[in-house]
Design an enzyme around this catalytic site. Structure first.
Site, PDB file in Angstrom:
ATOM      1  N   GLN A  13       0.779  -1.257   0.126  1.00 23.21           N
ATOM      2  CA  GLN A  13       0.156   0.152   0.006  1.00 23.21           C
ATOM      3  C   GLN A  13       0.834   1.117   0.054  1.00 23.21           C
ATOM      4  N   LEU A  81       9.892  -0.365   3.889  1.00 26.55           N
ATOM      5  CA  LEU A  81       8.501  -0.843   4.322  1.00 26.55           C
ATOM      6  C   LEU A  81       7.951  -2.411   4.019  1.00 26.55           C
ATOM      7  N   ALA A  82       9.008  -2.891   3.421  1.00 27.08           N
ATOM      8  CA  ALA A  82       8.668  -4.517   3.535  1.00 27.08           C
ATOM      9  C   ALA A  82       8.585  -5.172   4.888  1.00 27.08           C
ATOM     10  N   ALA A  83       7.171  -5.818   4.855  1.00 27.14           N
ATOM     11  CA  ALA A  83       7.052  -6.340   6.148  1.00 27.14           C
ATOM     12  C   ALA A  83       5.806  -7.685   5.903  1.00 27.14           C
ATOM     13  N   THR A 126       5.506   0.770  14.282  1.00 26.02           N
ATOM     14  CA  THR A 126       4.069   0.934  14.361  1.00 26.02           C
ATOM     15  C   THR A 126       3.491   1.113  15.438  1.00 26.02           C
ATOM     16  N   GLU A 128       1.392  -0.603  16.590  1.00 32.59           N
ATOM     17  CA  GLU A 128       1.236  -1.985  17.279  1.00 32.59           C
ATOM     18  C   GLU A 128       2.157  -2.350  18.345  1.00 32.59           C
ATOM     19  N   TYR A 151       3.542 -10.117  15.426  1.00 32.47           N
ATOM     20  CA  TYR A 151       3.966  -8.768  14.546  1.00 32.47           C
ATOM     21  C   TYR A 151       4.428  -7.657  15.382  1.00 32.47           C
ATOM     22  N   LYS A 155       8.136  -6.047  15.402  1.00 29.82           N
ATOM     23  CA  LYS A 155       8.456  -4.732  15.176  1.00 29.82           C
ATOM     24  C   LYS A 155       9.069  -4.075  16.226  1.00 29.82           C
ATOM     25  N   ARG A 186      -5.312  -0.315  -0.056  1.00 30.76           N
ATOM     26  CA  ARG A 186      -5.299  -1.040   1.276  1.00 30.76           C
ATOM     27  C   ARG A 186      -5.424  -2.454   0.970  1.00 30.76           C
TER      28      ARG A 186
HETATM   29  P1  NAP Z   1       1.708  -4.058   2.870  1.00 33.30           P
HETATM   30  O1  NAP Z   1       0.638  -3.369   1.960  1.00 33.30           O
HETATM   31  O2  NAP Z   1       1.394  -5.275   3.462  1.00 33.30           O
HETATM   32  O3  NAP Z   1       3.383  -4.191   1.920  1.00 33.30           O
HETATM   33  C1  NAP Z   1       4.179  -4.843   2.504  1.00 33.30           C
HETATM   34  C2  NAP Z   1       5.224  -5.226   1.387  1.00 33.30           C
HETATM   35  O4  NAP Z   1       5.993  -5.833   1.817  1.00 33.30           O
HETATM   36  C3  NAP Z   1       4.520  -6.175   0.224  1.00 33.30           C
HETATM   37  O5  NAP Z   1       4.931  -5.503  -0.837  1.00 33.30           O
HETATM   38  C4  NAP Z   1       5.184  -7.489   0.355  1.00 33.30           C
HETATM   39  O6  NAP Z   1       5.350  -7.798  -0.914  1.00 33.30           O
HETATM   40  C5  NAP Z   1       6.719  -6.854   0.841  1.00 33.30           C
HETATM   41  N1  NAP Z   1       7.361  -8.065   1.620  1.00 33.30           N
HETATM   42  C6  NAP Z   1       6.714  -8.960   2.376  1.00 33.30           C
HETATM   43  N2  NAP Z   1       7.691  -9.831   2.866  1.00 33.30           N
HETATM   44  C7  NAP Z   1       8.868  -9.526   2.092  1.00 33.30           C
HETATM   45  C8  NAP Z   1      10.235 -10.037   1.930  1.00 33.30           C
HETATM   46  N3  NAP Z   1      10.418 -11.156   2.723  1.00 33.30           N
HETATM   47  N4  NAP Z   1      10.933  -9.283   1.132  1.00 33.30           N
HETATM   48  C9  NAP Z   1      10.773  -8.271   0.461  1.00 33.30           C
HETATM   49  N5  NAP Z   1       9.421  -7.818   0.554  1.00 33.30           N
HETATM   50  C10 NAP Z   1       8.618  -8.110   1.384  1.00 33.30           C
HETATM   51  O7  NAP Z   1       1.826  -2.992   4.176  1.00 33.30           O
HETATM   52  P2  NAP Z   1       1.724  -1.332   3.956  1.00 33.30           P
HETATM   53  O8  NAP Z   1       0.406  -1.231   4.575  1.00 33.30           O
HETATM   54  O9  NAP Z   1       2.016  -0.712   2.762  1.00 33.30           O
HETATM   55  O10 NAP Z   1       2.757  -0.825   5.079  1.00 33.30           O
HETATM   56  C11 NAP Z   1       4.133  -0.791   5.137  1.00 33.30           C
HETATM   57  C12 NAP Z   1       4.895  -0.946   6.189  1.00 33.30           C
HETATM   58  O11 NAP Z   1       4.739   0.026   7.122  1.00 33.30           O
HETATM   59  C13 NAP Z   1       4.869  -2.408   6.671  1.00 33.30           C
HETATM   60  O12 NAP Z   1       6.123  -2.515   7.256  1.00 33.30           O
HETATM   61  C14 NAP Z   1       4.080  -2.243   7.888  1.00 33.30           C
HETATM   62  O13 NAP Z   1       4.279  -3.184   9.057  1.00 33.30           O
HETATM   63  C15 NAP Z   1       4.090  -0.901   8.416  1.00 33.30           C
HETATM   64  N6  NAP Z   1       2.908  -0.269   8.958  1.00 33.30           N
HETATM   65  C16 NAP Z   1       1.871  -0.213   8.257  1.00 33.30           C
HETATM   66  C17 NAP Z   1       0.882   0.588   8.841  1.00 33.30           C
HETATM   67  C18 NAP Z   1      -0.556   0.875   8.069  1.00 33.30           C
HETATM   68  O14 NAP Z   1      -1.550   1.070   8.906  1.00 33.30           O
HETATM   69  N7  NAP Z   1      -0.498   0.632   6.890  1.00 33.30           N
HETATM   70  C19 NAP Z   1       0.941   1.232   9.995  1.00 33.30           C
HETATM   71  C20 NAP Z   1       2.270   1.178  10.868  1.00 33.30           C
HETATM   72  C21 NAP Z   1       3.290   0.333  10.325  1.00 33.30           C
HETATM   73  P3  NAP Z   1       4.330  -8.964  -1.608  1.00 33.30           P
HETATM   74  O15 NAP Z   1       3.509  -7.728  -2.470  1.00 33.30           O
HETATM   75  O16 NAP Z   1       5.021  -9.740  -2.212  1.00 33.30           O
HETATM   76  O17 NAP Z   1       3.400  -9.428  -0.401  1.00 33.30           O
HETATM   77  N1  GDD Z   2      -8.482  -7.652   9.713  1.00 29.26           N
HETATM   78  C1  GDD Z   2      -9.508  -7.605  10.436  1.00 29.26           C
HETATM   79  N2  GDD Z   2     -10.649  -8.335   9.758  1.00 29.26           N
HETATM   80  N3  GDD Z   2      -9.769  -6.793  11.518  1.00 29.26           N
HETATM   81  C2  GDD Z   2     -10.908  -7.039  12.193  1.00 29.26           C
HETATM   82  C3  GDD Z   2     -12.106  -7.686  11.698  1.00 29.26           C
HETATM   83  C4  GDD Z   2     -11.834  -8.490  10.515  1.00 29.26           C
HETATM   84  O1  GDD Z   2     -12.847  -9.164  10.101  1.00 29.26           O
HETATM   85  N4  GDD Z   2     -12.910  -7.376  12.638  1.00 29.26           N
HETATM   86  C5  GDD Z   2     -12.556  -6.717  13.424  1.00 29.26           C
HETATM   87  N5  GDD Z   2     -11.430  -6.391  13.279  1.00 29.26           N
HETATM   88  C6  GDD Z   2     -10.685  -5.615  14.145  1.00 29.26           C
HETATM   89  C7  GDD Z   2      -9.159  -6.039  14.535  1.00 29.26           C
HETATM   90  O2  GDD Z   2      -9.357  -7.040  15.642  1.00 29.26           O
HETATM   91  C8  GDD Z   2      -8.421  -4.860  14.778  1.00 29.26           C
HETATM   92  O3  GDD Z   2      -8.775  -4.388  16.140  1.00 29.26           O
HETATM   93  C9  GDD Z   2      -9.029  -3.793  14.077  1.00 29.26           C
HETATM   94  O4  GDD Z   2     -10.076  -4.448  13.432  1.00 29.26           O
HETATM   95  C10 GDD Z   2      -7.969  -3.474  12.945  1.00 29.26           C
HETATM   96  O5  GDD Z   2      -7.421  -4.649  12.305  1.00 29.26           O
HETATM   97  P1  GDD Z   2      -6.548  -4.339  10.968  1.00 29.26           P
HETATM   98  O6  GDD Z   2      -7.215  -3.688  10.005  1.00 29.26           O
HETATM   99  O7  GDD Z   2      -6.394  -5.792  10.650  1.00 29.26           O
HETATM  100  O8  GDD Z   2      -5.288  -3.794  11.524  1.00 29.26           O
HETATM  101  P2  GDD Z   2      -4.295  -3.627  12.664  1.00 29.26           P
HETATM  102  O9  GDD Z   2      -4.790  -2.367  13.408  1.00 29.26           O
HETATM  103  O10 GDD Z   2      -4.563  -4.910  13.325  1.00 29.26           O
HETATM  104  O11 GDD Z   2      -2.858  -3.439  11.967  1.00 29.26           O
HETATM  105  C11 GDD Z   2      -2.836  -2.560  11.059  1.00 29.26           C
HETATM  106  O12 GDD Z   2      -2.196  -1.206  11.629  1.00 29.26           O
HETATM  107  C12 GDD Z   2      -1.029  -1.602  12.451  1.00 29.26           C
HETATM  108  C13 GDD Z   2      -0.728  -0.075  12.962  1.00 29.26           C
HETATM  109  O13 GDD Z   2      -1.311   0.152  14.180  1.00 29.26           O
HETATM  110  C14 GDD Z   2      -1.809  -3.309  10.021  1.00 29.26           C
HETATM  111  O14 GDD Z   2      -1.351  -2.306   9.027  1.00 29.26           O
HETATM  112  C15 GDD Z   2      -0.411  -3.195  10.571  1.00 29.26           C
HETATM  113  O15 GDD Z   2       0.672  -3.633   9.804  1.00 29.26           O
HETATM  114  C16 GDD Z   2      -0.041  -1.726  11.212  1.00 29.26           C
HETATM  115  O16 GDD Z   2       1.262  -1.944  11.943  1.00 29.26           O
END
Ligand code: NAP
Ligand code: GDD
Length: 329
Positions: A13, A81-83, A126, A128, A151, A155, A186
């Protein structure tokens, strides 16, 4: 001369939004991609930058691939950003999550230390990591970590390794402690996109229920396009530091559901939503709300898209996607 940036996780994303921002600023952008049997460039296509990105093959779990990429690209800035970023899967795949999110960061930092020690490094940390902790309902840079999932634990390791390379080797390494951020690209497993995708299908008569887990947890949700600007700003500072990036507002999953159905013009959302224990977690993070003063004051960063604006953007994009699919049939 144009600066060179390496983005890992380019196909996820955040990668595409960050690539677009850096390309607009004149950077040469490299994206690390894994070996795929069937790669998807949909997210890069969505922001319109696929042809402008250079790709380098590597995997966070393969140290020598990272060394090769760093030696070849010689980046000025690296955005890691990979994870394995889905919290829900991290209990089932705890080892993989650790190898990518924790050890992988050590490999990347080591590759930089030996082959590009002056490169600036951004680590995608994050909210988290805070898990159960808060200070008067908020989480800021000084709030204690209490991660609740493999996770979150992985982190925390990466966060401290990033700090440790700064303190041990004087490298420019920064942690962005980002709270949840979302967008029309997303991943479909995450709750916001699962909801907006489900609402779009219900609106168009393609399905009649949406199965979810815990509706009571609350998250500080912002727009990914805003958050990548904060990542960039962190690497433009004189000295490296760690910053919380959030909106400072929090909403429950239930409120997100209500807002999404409202956006689609559906009032009686309870009729469609079913609680399914399969989507509940072994340990939940009940409440996240970021204290964002440091990013505002030091980086001059502010979120632009509101909660309602974000929900509406995502619902509209999903409805449009399904309408196009229907029209193509
Ligand atoms: P995402 O959509 O899940 O993208 C993660 C990317 O990492 C994907 O392109 C994935 O590749 C790549 N990846 C996974 N395993 C890998 C590996 N072994 N080697 C190389 N690349 C790998 O995550 P995002 O939402 O963009 O988030 C970016 C970063 O911010 C992540 O580290 C996440 O943990 C962190 N973060 C996200 C949020 C959020 O709310 N979005 C908040 C806080 C922190 P594939 O395309 O092959 O799966
Ligand atoms: N995925 C998911 N699916 N979550 C659900 C559902 C469901 O059907 N129903 C309720 N939830 C609740 C989860 O239990 C959690 O409390 C909340 O929705 C958000 O879940 P996610 O959208 O999966 O995100 P996250 O908060 O666990 O994690 C995301 O944000 C983190 C930063 O706070 C991810 O992007 C992580 O990579 C990132 O670090």
């Amino acid at each position: 001369m144009a600066k060179t940036a390496l983005i890992t996780g380019i196909l996820g994303q955040d990668g595409p939004y960050l690539a677009k921002l850096l390309l607009e600023k004149g950077y040469k952008v490299y994206g690390l991609i894994r070996r795929y049997s069937n790669p998807s460039f949909d997210n890069l296509d969505y922001v319109g930058v696929t042809k402008d990105v250079n790709f380098a093959e590597g995997d966070l779990t393969d140290e020598s691939s990272l060394i090769n990429v760093i030696k070849n690209v010689r980046p000025d800035e690296v955005y890691n950003l990979a994870a394995q970023s889905f919290v829900g899967s991290s209990w089932e795949q705890a080892k993989l999550t650790t190898e990518v999110n924790a050890t992988g960061v050590l490999y990347l930092l080591n590759a930089l230390k030996y082959f590009s020690p002056t490169a600036k490094f951004y680590q995608a940390s994050t909210s988290e990591m805070f898990g159960l902790s808060n200070d008067d309902g908020y989480q800021g840079e000084t709030t204690q970590f209490h991660p609740r999932s493999p996770y979150g634990v992985s982190k925390v390791y990466a966060y401290w390794m990033t700090v440790n390379f700064r303190e041990s080797y004087n490298m420019f390494t920064a942690n962005g402690i980002l709270f949840n951020h979302e967008s029309p690209i997303r991943g479909i497993q995450f709750v916001t996109r699962k909801i907006t995708d489900g609402v779009a299908q219900i609106k168009l008569g393609l399905k009649d229920e949406l199965r979810l887990g815990n509706l009571d947890s609350s998250r500080d949700w912002g727009f990914a396009g805003d958050y990548v600007e904060a990542m960039y700003l962190m690497l433009q500072q004189e000295t490296p530091d760690d910053y919380v990036v959030a909106t400072g507002e929090t909403h429950t999953v239930r409120q997100f559901v209500e807002a999404a159905f409202k956006s689609a013009g559906i009032d009686d959302w309870e009729k469609y939503v079913k609680i399914d224990p399969r989507f509940q977690r072994p340990a939940e993070v009940p409440h996240l709300r970021g204290k964002v003063d440091k990013a505002k004051n030091k980086l001059g960063w502010e979120p632009k898209v509101s909660f309602e604006g974000l929900v509406d953007m995502m619902v509209k994009a999903d409805i449009e996607r399904y309408e196009k699919k229907i029209a193509q049939k």
